[in-house]
Design an enzyme around this catalytic site. Structure first.
Site, PDB file in Angstrom:
ATOM      1  CG  ASP A  50     -24.501 -14.966  -5.511  1.00 29.21           C
ATOM      2  OD1 ASP A  50     -25.683 -14.745  -5.811  1.00 29.21           O
ATOM      3  OD2 ASP A  50     -23.948 -16.070  -5.664  1.00 29.21           O
ATOM      4  CG  HIS A  84     -24.943 -19.150  -7.579  1.00 30.37           C
ATOM      5  ND1 HIS A  84     -25.022 -17.784  -7.460  1.00 30.37           N
ATOM      6  CD2 HIS A  84     -25.651 -19.459  -8.690  1.00 30.37           C
ATOM      7  CE1 HIS A  84     -25.747 -17.300  -8.449  1.00 30.37           C
ATOM      8  NE2 HIS A  84     -26.147 -18.294  -9.208  1.00 30.37           N
TER       9      HIS A  84
END
Ligand code: NAI
Length: 346
Positions: free
Chosen positions: A184, A211
């Site tokens: 990410d 996530h």
């Protein structure tokens, strides 16, 4: 009974390393699921890492390629690392098979498990992948209780709490269980670089929360380049980071999820963990047991030191947009954490 026996057998090995700072180039690393889509390139990047002395590639006998084949292939790279393959039949337990593979490991990276298919949520994957992770985590608890475990397997938001609680129940440190959210950060840096026409190597956007989907919160306001992005572009950019995994799943038309960029991100985290174990502190975002918010698990900047996670760093200042998003993150993440905690209770 198996567990009790495991603890005493495992502790001999583990305690030998406790307190010692390892020297550069001396680490043993295992990639579980190492013959898979992420596992193969991740194994390659770890085999190339000058700090890795021994790399174990573990996978099932039904994997795309036998792990011994991946090991033979990587064993020809002109690097110091010695690469070994370990295979297990489907239905067997890692704890009965991985003594040699895991003993002495400093870092175990776990991209073992099913990837998302189009239309599937990370939650659909939970039960299958939690059982896979549990088998591996129990074997690590027995054979390498001091190792850092980097869990790549999805859904990270639920699997990490489940596995960290299992570690806690065994009297082990739950902070050894680290959810890999580095991809990410990598994506936020890359997309910000594209918008600002800057090299992403000089951008470091912290990504906090979790996530999956809305739980992924990039804090653009906290990077010196990203904070200059015009305000009206932030919501789309934020969404672009959240949806990036799904974009790759769709682009691969059912033939896998992000593997190469994930391997890159996993190796970046792995490198930082090993640097920390050598006594060179490194900071990366990761999803871990946490008390920086009212949620018991949270992704934030984490400092890696001589025993793995040495500090979970505070979130820092948020702007108005990020403050609003944080509420959304927490509302969604709460339930996903509960799924993991419930699994650990059963
Ligand atoms: P893949 O199916 O290509 O590879 C998974 C490998 O795990 C296979 O080789 C399989 O044989 C192996 N495996 C399955 N059960 C096992 C067990 N009990 N022990 C050892 N190995 C076992 O899948 P891919 O694309 O490599 O994805 C792996 C996982 O990583 C998935 O859960 C996926 O959702 C997740 N992922 C996580 C990301 C993140 O940012 N944290 C990003 C992308 C994927």
């Amino acid at each position: 009974a198996g567990e009790g026996q495991g603890q005493s057998e495992g502790q001999g090995q583990g305690q030998g390393c406790e307190g010692e700072v390892k020297s550069a180039g001396n680490f043993k690393v295992c990639v579980c699921g190492g013959a898979g889509g992420i596992g193969q390139p991740l194994s390659m990047l770890m085999a190339l890492d000058p700090n890795v002395k021994e790399l174990c590639v573990f996978d099932l006998s039904v994997a795309m390629v036998p792990p011994a084949g991946v090991a033979a292939d990587l064993g020809h790279l002109e690097r110091k690392s010695e690469v070994k393959g370990y295979v297990m039949e489907v239905g067997q337990k890692p704890i009965d098979n991985l003594k040699e593979c895991l003993t002495g490991c400093d870092l175990v990276l776990v991209p073992a498990g099913m990837p998302r298919k189009p239309g599937m949520t990370r939650d659909d994957l939970f039960k299958v992948n939690a059982d896979i992770a549990k088998g591996i985590v129990e074997a690590c608890a027995k054979f390498c209780p001091d190792a850092v475990l980097g869990l790549v397997v999805n859904p990270v938001n639920s699997i990490v709490p489940a596995m960290a609680e299992l570690y806690k129940k065994k009297g082990l440190d739950p902070l050894k269980i680290v959810g890999v959210t580095t991809l990410d950060v990598v994506r936020a840096n890359k997309f910000c670089g594209e918008i600002m026409n800057k090299n992403p190597n000089y951008i470091n956007v912290p990504v906090v929360g979790g996530h999956a989907g809305t739980t992924i919160l990039p804090l653009f306001s906290q990077d010196k380049v990203a904070k200059l992005i015009p305000e009206d572009k932030i919501p789309d950019l934020d969404k672009h980071v959240q949806d990036a995994g799904t974009d790759v799943v769709n682009a691969k038309s059912g033939k896998g999820s992000a593997t190469l960029s994930m391997a890159y991100a996993g190796a970046r985290l792995g490198r930082s963990v090993l640097a920390g174990l050598m006594g060179k502190k490194r900071t990366e975002c990761a999803y871990v047991k946490s008390d920086i918010t009212d949620l018991p698990y949270f992704a934030s900047k984490v400092q890696f030191g001589e025993k793995g996670v040495s500090k979970v760093l505070p979130i820092g200042e948020l702007n108005e947009y990020e403050t609003k998003r944080m509420e959304e993150v927490k509302a969604q993440l709460k339930g996903e954490i509960e799924t993991g905690l419930k699994y650990a209770e059963d």
